[in-house]
Design a protein around this motif. Structure first.
Motif, short mmCIF file in Angstrom:
data_model
loop_
_atom_site.label_atom_id
_atom_site.label_comp_id
_atom_site.label_asym_id
_atom_site.label_seq_id
_atom_site.Cartn_x
_atom_site.Cartn_y
_atom_site.Cartn_z
N ILE A 7 -5.00 -39.66 -18.78
CA ILE A 7 -4.39 -40.20 -20.00
C ILE A 7 -3.68 -39.10 -20.78
CG2 ILE A 7 -4.91 -41.20 -22.26
CD1 ILE A 7 -7.15 -42.74 -20.96
N VAL A 39 -6.44 -41.77 -30.30
CA VAL A 39 -7.40 -42.84 -30.57
C VAL A 39 -7.98 -43.38 -29.27
CG1 VAL A 39 -7.65 -45.14 -31.53
CG2 VAL A 39 -6.34 -43.45 -32.75
N VAL A 40 -7.15 -43.54 -28.24
CA VAL A 40 -7.64 -44.09 -26.97
C VAL A 40 -8.68 -43.16 -26.36
CG1 VAL A 40 -6.96 -44.54 -24.60
CG2 VAL A 40 -5.64 -45.50 -26.45
N ALA A 60 -1.75 -42.77 -30.87
CA ALA A 60 -2.35 -43.75 -29.96
C ALA A 60 -3.14 -43.04 -28.86
CB ALA A 60 -1.26 -44.64 -29.35
N ALA A 61 -2.58 -41.93 -28.31
CA ALA A 61 -3.28 -41.22 -27.25
C ALA A 61 -4.61 -40.66 -27.77
CB ALA A 61 -2.40 -40.09 -26.71
N ILE A 71 -0.41 -37.94 -18.89
CA ILE A 71 0.66 -38.95 -18.93
C ILE A 71 1.21 -39.08 -20.34
CG2 ILE A 71 1.10 -41.40 -18.68
CD1 ILE A 71 -0.82 -41.34 -16.31
N ALA A 72 0.30 -39.07 -21.34
CA ALA A 72 0.76 -39.18 -22.72
C ALA A 72 1.63 -37.99 -23.09
CB ALA A 72 -0.44 -39.26 -23.67
N PHE A 78 -10.57 -41.01 -27.91
CA PHE A 78 -11.81 -41.03 -28.69
C PHE A 78 -12.58 -42.32 -28.48
CE2 PHE A 78 -14.48 -41.36 -32.45
CZ PHE A 78 -15.10 -40.14 -32.36
N LEU A 112 5.10 -38.49 -21.48
CA LEU A 112 5.88 -39.50 -22.21
C LEU A 112 6.34 -38.97 -23.56
CD1 LEU A 112 3.80 -42.67 -21.38
CD2 LEU A 112 6.04 -42.08 -20.52
#
Lengths: 128, 65
Positions: A9, A37-38, A34-35, A12-13, A40, A16
């Motif tokens: 994750i 939060v995901v 968003a990255a 890739i984040a 965590f 991007l």
């Protein structure tokens, strides 16, 4: 192997983010939020199991529940404060981030104050 | 469940960047700015939901009131 998921994750984040940042920096900030939060949220289940074990240990050691909840509150406040401050600093607003950190420190002090008061009271009682 | 959100936001960013440059070529400056604003608003709606979820869970786990 959850760490592979997390690293995937993150990588890739990041890729991007580099693509989006060149053209639309305002959307890249939201992508980085968003990255974070995901990642965590993926770790939150593990954190809650750790906290359950700590509660079990403190119950067995007959430690007052107040102390454990205070420590948990301090950890939560400092994590949220750090998260917000890092987002502000990422967006180039270091001053706002510093204020957020300052507020988090004050709130941690407010939560810790009852314990400090109890400690001082104990010391005073020990003194003749 | 949140991982597809990262791809969605990146897609919105790339699409708005492309639309922005196309509309700029056609000389529609203000439309390009509106496209950017719309992209930011849509992303913000998704990110706000995710952030609310995170804050709620942290409040429950760390017993913050």
């Amino acid at each position: 192997m959850e760490i592979l998921q997390i690293v995937g994750i993150g990588v890739i984040a990041t890729l991007l983010l580099i693509v989006v940042k060149q053209h639309k920096p305002e959307i890249s900030i939201q992508l980085s939020i968003a990255a974070g939060v995901v990642i965590f949220l993926l770790m939150l289940g593990r954190i809650s199991s750790i906290i359950q074990i700590l509660e079990e240990l403190s119950r067995r050691a007959k430690i007052d529940n107040l102390y454990l909840t205070t420590i948990l509150k301090i950890v939560g406040i400092s994590y949220i404060g750090e998260f917000g401050a890092q987002i502000c600093r990422d967006a180039g607003e270091g001053a706002v981030g510093a204020k957020v950190e300052f507020a988090a420190k004050i709130l941690v002090l407010v939560v810790a104050l009852p314990i400090i008061a109890a400690l001082l009271e104990t010391i005073i009682r020990l003194l003749p | 469940m949140g991982v597809d959100l990262i791809f969605k936001i990146a897609g919105i960013g790339i699409i708005t960047a492309v639309l922005h440059s196309i509309l700029k070529e056609f000389g529609k400056e203000e439309m390009a700015h509106l496209i950017t604003l719309a992209g930011v608003a849509v992303c913000l709606l998704m990110v706000i939901g995710l952030l609310a979820d995170l804050f709620e869970r942290i409040r429950v786990i760390f017993q913050l009131h």
